[in-house]
Scaffold this active site. Structure first.
Site: not given
Ligand SMILES: [Zn+2]
Length: 239
Positions: A117, A119, A142, A182, A236
């Site tokens: 995660h 930002h 891709d 977010h 891949y």
């Molecule tokens: Zn966050």
């Protein structure tokens, strides 16, 4: 009941130690790729299962620790219901405030071994508008197999972010979701793959944004998206 790392089987302790090394090292990729400021952002990885008696575990960044100070020793180990285990080195630290979201993803998507995660600026700018990134680059076909989807607005602190990630990404080709207002959450077979997706989603968010400034980017026909995605994923997979 509190789990103590030293009481777990040797194979589990070794798997935890190796996972902590990987997760600590991968955190360096977030500032290196300019995806985070201050202490924002986090990487986690599911600890490979070693013993049916031991509950599933994840390793994640401690909350509020500077990127320069992250080491394998201060990575936090938790069960998938978010309970920290006593590991002897990170015991004074609390896990990332996003741990519940990561844990929810592992608990509901067996194929996911890593979650990231951030930002990161451009991806988060699309999230702020609640607008998916259209598939207008071959590298998007891709990597993402189509547009990068928007997830629901969700309050921080309970299951709702995890629920929104799983609801959006389950059955979707994209390993990235832009949670509305977010920012991006990315998944992968391991933490390295999830970090790659976090880097790539920021790159395509930036490129498509810039393209938009002087005109309307051209869509790629669905059959071309499908063949680019199949080819890339197969190549891949064989490496
Ligand atoms: Zn966050």
């Amino acid at each position: 009941m509190t789990l103590v790392l030293a009481d777990l089987p040797a194979a589990t302790q070794e798997a935890v130690a190796a996972t902590r090394e990987r997760v600590a090292a991968l955190h360096a990729e977030l500032p290196r790729n300019q995806l985070v400021v201050w202490t924002a952002g986090n990487v986690s990885e599911r600890v490979p299962a070693t013993d049916p008696e031991v509950p599933a575990l994840l390793v994640i960044k401690p909350s509020g620790v500077s990127y320069d100070e992250l080491t394998a020793e201060n990575m936090v180990v938790c069960t998938l219901d978010g309970k920290k285990i006593v590991d002897g080195t990170s015991d004074a630290l609390t896990p990332s405030s996003d741990t519940a979201a990561h844990a929810y993803v592992y608990a509901h998507m067996d194929e996911v071994g890593g979650v990231v995660h951030t930002h990161s600026t451009y991806a988060t700018a699309w999230a702020a508008r609640g607008e998916e990134i259209p598939c207008v680059l071959t590298m998007m076909a891709d990597e993402f197999g189509g547009p990068v989807p928007i997830g629901p607005f969700a309050i921080i602190g309970d299951d709702s972010i995890g629920h929104g990630i799983v609801e959006t990404l389950r059955g979707h080709r994209s390993p990235a979701v832009l949670m509305q207002n977010h920012g991006p959450f990315t998944i992968g077979k391991d933490a390295r793959a999830a970090v790659k997706a976090a880097v790539m989603v920021e790159e395509v968010a930036r490129t498509v944004h810039i393209s938009r400034q002087l005109g309307e980017p051209l869509p790629i026909a669905q059959q071309h998206i499908d063949s680019l995605y199949d080819r890339y994923q197969n190549v891949y997979g064989q490496r």
